[in-house]
Write a protein that holds these residues in place. Structure first.
Motif, short mmCIF file in Angstrom:
data_model
loop_
_atom_site.label_atom_id
_atom_site.label_comp_id
_atom_site.label_asym_id
_atom_site.label_seq_id
_atom_site.Cartn_x
_atom_site.Cartn_y
_atom_site.Cartn_z
N SER A 405 0.83 -1.21 0.00
CA SER A 405 0.00 0.00 0.00
C SER A 405 0.86 1.26 0.00
O SER A 405 0.48 2.28 -0.58
CB SER A 405 -0.96 -0.01 1.20
N ALA A 406 2.05 1.19 0.61
CA ALA A 406 2.94 2.34 0.58
C ALA A 406 3.46 2.60 -0.82
O ALA A 406 3.52 3.75 -1.29
CB ALA A 406 4.11 2.11 1.54
N ALA A 407 3.84 1.54 -1.52
CA ALA A 407 4.31 1.69 -2.90
C ALA A 407 3.21 2.27 -3.79
O ALA A 407 3.47 3.14 -4.65
CB ALA A 407 4.79 0.35 -3.44
N THR A 408 2.00 1.81 -3.60
CA THR A 408 0.87 2.34 -4.38
C THR A 408 0.63 3.81 -4.07
O THR A 408 0.37 4.61 -4.97
CB THR A 408 -0.40 1.53 -4.06
N PHE A 409 0.74 4.16 -2.79
CA PHE A 409 0.51 5.54 -2.38
C PHE A 409 1.53 6.49 -3.00
O PHE A 409 1.18 7.60 -3.45
CB PHE A 409 0.57 5.65 -0.86
N VAL A 410 2.79 6.08 -3.07
CA VAL A 410 3.86 6.96 -3.55
C VAL A 410 3.92 7.00 -5.08
O VAL A 410 4.50 7.93 -5.66
CB VAL A 410 5.21 6.50 -2.95
N GLN A 411 3.31 6.07 -5.75
CA GLN A 411 3.44 5.99 -7.20
C GLN A 411 3.05 7.28 -7.94
O GLN A 411 3.73 7.66 -8.90
CB GLN A 411 2.63 4.81 -7.75
N PRO A 412 1.98 7.99 -7.55
CA PRO A 412 1.67 9.24 -8.27
C PRO A 412 2.82 10.25 -8.24
O PRO A 412 3.06 10.95 -9.24
CB PRO A 412 0.44 9.77 -7.53
N LEU A 413 3.54 10.34 -7.13
CA LEU A 413 4.69 11.25 -7.07
C LEU A 413 5.79 10.75 -8.00
O LEU A 413 6.41 11.55 -8.74
CB LEU A 413 5.21 11.35 -5.64
N LEU A 414 6.05 9.45 -8.00
CA LEU A 414 7.08 8.90 -8.89
C LEU A 414 6.73 9.15 -10.35
O LEU A 414 7.60 9.51 -11.16
CB LEU A 414 7.24 7.40 -8.63
N THR A 415 5.46 8.97 -10.68
CA THR A 415 5.03 9.20 -12.07
C THR A 415 5.25 10.66 -12.47
O THR A 415 5.73 10.95 -13.57
CB THR A 415 3.55 8.82 -12.23
N THR A 416 4.89 11.58 -11.58
CA THR A 416 5.10 13.00 -11.86
C THR A 416 6.58 13.30 -12.10
O THR A 416 6.95 14.01 -13.05
CB THR A 416 4.58 13.86 -10.70
N LEU A 417 7.43 12.75 -11.23
CA LEU A 417 8.87 12.99 -11.39
C LEU A 417 9.40 12.34 -12.66
O LEU A 417 10.24 12.93 -13.37
CB LEU A 417 9.61 12.47 -10.15
#
Length: 621
Positions: A405-417
């Motif tokens: 769930s943590a990886a899923t939560f952070v994915q939008p930030l990773l995608t933006t970067l």
């Protein structure tokens, strides 16, 4: 008097053997003690008070002679110390010179608990006056400077009462020290008597506790003021509970950390350190040992929860909330602006385009809002590497999340970067552990840095114009050679369970980030003029951050001692009430520390524009 060496040897032996030194609440100052030494008699708050212009200082006629100190030591049962600065063992002109001990300090002490277990050491040195710095080849003499003259190794209530009464009755400056984690000199002072609370280590689990006069019912713990965070966590883990405490595990959690406010990776989940406190056991300025809670001594319950340490009384122990055990899952990555681009995605990458780096910097901070709204804690470091290179370190710390769930939560930030051209990716899976199983009791040595801080209120953070201005100001600090350390959290009253009113700065309740700006200088290597110039330069870079965060403030425990308008910045609208409590509870001025409520009435006569504690404490005309 006990020697420092033998005292620490005994304490370290107890630690190695796994012993727990309980706070002795039954051993208190008696009428017999007072009959033997009138200087430890209690005060009458109703009697008229006449304050001298200055605290008595070594060499003054009124300074107690050796026989009086010996009498105090007898009353204390041998707990009075007269230690020399640790680094004195390196100075050939010192009576304490010892080449072997000096070698230990230079080569091994920072890998042990030495400095935390030392009665004088403070971990930020410049407030002491830099009069005895550690060096392989020191020049000049080592002097006591801003270090206390005497130290009471407090392990009972009686020790604290006797010290408070003796200091008040003899008009001696009094300071309070736990582990030495303080940035502006609130735990040291020239010509003072110090109460060293480090060995008030008691712990008691209370599975069914009802807060007197409050709304909390549930698991709690009675904790001694000297418990370091790693020790508190070990107790919590044995009882399968969570105690909220800071990230630096060697800090004494229930001293200055909690009385100054106390933030942690769980701040968006359970609130501030002050929100955990259900009751306190305190020695007040008149020498009395009292209970402080929502029902009894309510003025002190308000003031001592965020109104500043070393101000209203000496905290002996506290009863704090014990939450269900919780995991802390951390998703980490970093990216660097350099000369060679990373060939493939990963948790640590390098890019070459300057503006892309700063766009990514901004996007990370923008992710602070979804992080805190999810109960998380966004930890960041913007670091200047020199030669036009900069790094951004990121940890998204998520209480209660699984690695997936943590990886899923952070994915939008990773995608933006990634879309910006910064190919960061998480290690798989993100690291997770039980929050209270963090360990690490050793390491650490005195430093000599300087920094300032700022609390960012949500309205300023969410306003596009103000947020853009704040990010420009943050970028300017890093480009100027400062480290910009951001901690996104939201310790609202709602997540704290709507606790009793506390003296902590009300800005905390709307804050979404606490940011530190660290100067990369060694204040011990600067002349007084250079040190003042460095402070002024830092303040100039802080001004745009302040302007971009209207209604903000600064964190009392982590701040510039020369913070402009510190009364409002540190305490907000609570300041006047905190001063009222201070004057009511301590009309003698027993407790004093820099930038605490009412402290304007006194000043250290050190002759320095950058305030140190190396001088006599006198009233301000």
């Amino acid at each position: 008097m006990h020697t420092f060496t033998s005292l620490v040897a005994v304490a370290l032996f107890a630690r190695v053997q796994g012993l727990s030194v309980a706070v002795d609440r039954t051993e208190q100052l008696t009428s017999r003690d007072i009959a033997n030494l009138g200087a430890v008699s209690f005060a009458d708050r109703t009697a008229p008070v006449s304050l001298p212009n200055c605290k008595v200082f070594p060499g003054d006629a009124a300074w107690p002679d050796d026989s009086e100190w010996a009498q105090l030591n007898k009353t204390l049962g041998g707990a009075l110390l007269k230690p020399l600065p640790p680094a004195s063992v390196c100075y050939r002109t010192s009576p304490n010179f010892n080449a072997e001990a000096c070698s230990f300090l230079l080569n091994n002490a920072s890998r042990t608990t030495f400095y935390f277990d030392d009665p004088l050491s403070i971990l930020t040195q410049w407030p002491q006056g830099n009069t005895c710095l550690l060096s392989r080849n020191p020049t000049g003499n080592c002097t006591q400077g801003g270090f206390p003259e005497y130290v009471v190794n407090a392990t009972t209530v009686k020790h604290v009462q006797a010290a408070v009464n003796f200091a008040r009755n003899k008009n001696i400056r009094l300071v309070i020290k736990n582990t030495g984690h303080d940035f502006v000199g609130r735990n040291t002072g020239a010509g003072s008597l110090s109460i060293w609370t480090h060995y008030l280590k008691g712990f008691e689990f209370l599975p069914n506790y009802k807060q007197p006069g409050g709304n909390y019912r549930g698991a709690a713990a009675r904790v001694g003021a000297g418990l370091q965070i790693w020790e508190a966590f070990a107790h919590a883990d044995r009882h399968n509970v969570t105690l909220v405490a800071g990230s630096c595990l060697t800090v004494g959690a229930y001293g200055g950390w909690v009385t100054g406010g106390g933030h942690s990776p769980l701040s968006s989940k359970f609130g501030l350190g002050v929100d955990q406190v259900l009751s306190m056991q305190v020695v007040t300025a008149d020498g009395r040992y009292v209970t402080v809670d929502a029902q009894t001594n309510r003025d002190l319950f308000f003031a001592m929860r965020g109104g500043g340490g070393s101000t209203f009384g000496v905290l002996i122990s506290a009863i704090v909330k014990a939450h269900p055990q919780i995991n802390l899952t951390i998703a980490s990555f970093d990216f660097t602006l350099g000369s060679t681009r990373s060939p493939s995605p990963g948790p640590s990458v390098t890019i070459t385009d300057t503006e892309t780096f700063w766009k990514g910097f901004n996007e990370v901070f923008a992710f602070g809002i979804p992080t805190v709204d999810a109960g998380g804690y966004l930890w960041t470091n913007g670091i200047p590497n020199g030669a036009g290179s900069y790094s951004m370190q990121v940890q998204v710390q998520l209480p209660g999340f699984t690695p997936t769930s943590a990886a899923t939560f952070v994915q939008p930030l990773l995608t933006t970067l990634n879309n910006l051209g910064i190919p960061v990716a998480l290690s798989t899976p993100p690291t997770t552990r039980v929050y209270s199983r963090a360990t690490g009791s050793t390491g650490g040595s005195p430093g000599n840095g300087y920094f300032a801080s700022r609390l960012f209120p949500r309205p300023a953070y969410e306003d596009p114009t103000l947020f853009a201005a704040a990010m420009r100001a943050a970028r300017a600090t890093v480009e100027a050679g400062y480290t910009f350390h951001g901690l996104n959290m939201a310790p609202t009253l709602e997540v704290a369970g709507f606790p009793e009113p506390a003296g902590a700065n009300p800005v905390w309740r709307t804050a979404v980030m606490h940011a530190d700006v660290f100067a990369r200088v060694n204040m011990g290597s600067l002349t007084p003029a250079e040190a003042v110039a460095e402070q002024r330069r830092l303040n100039e870079f802080m001004q745009p951050l302040r302007a971009a965060t209207p209604g903000g403030g600064a964190y009392f425990n982590e701040a510039d001692v020369n913070e402009p308008e510190w009364q409002r910045s540190f305490f907000g609208e609570n300041y006047n009430e905190l001063v009222r409590v201070k004057r009511s509870r301590d009309p003698w001025g027993v407790f004093w520390a820099p930038t605490t409520p009412g402290s304007e009435a006194w000043a250290v006569q050190d002759g320095s524009e950058l305030p140190t504690q190396n001088g006599r404490l006198c009233r301000v005309a």
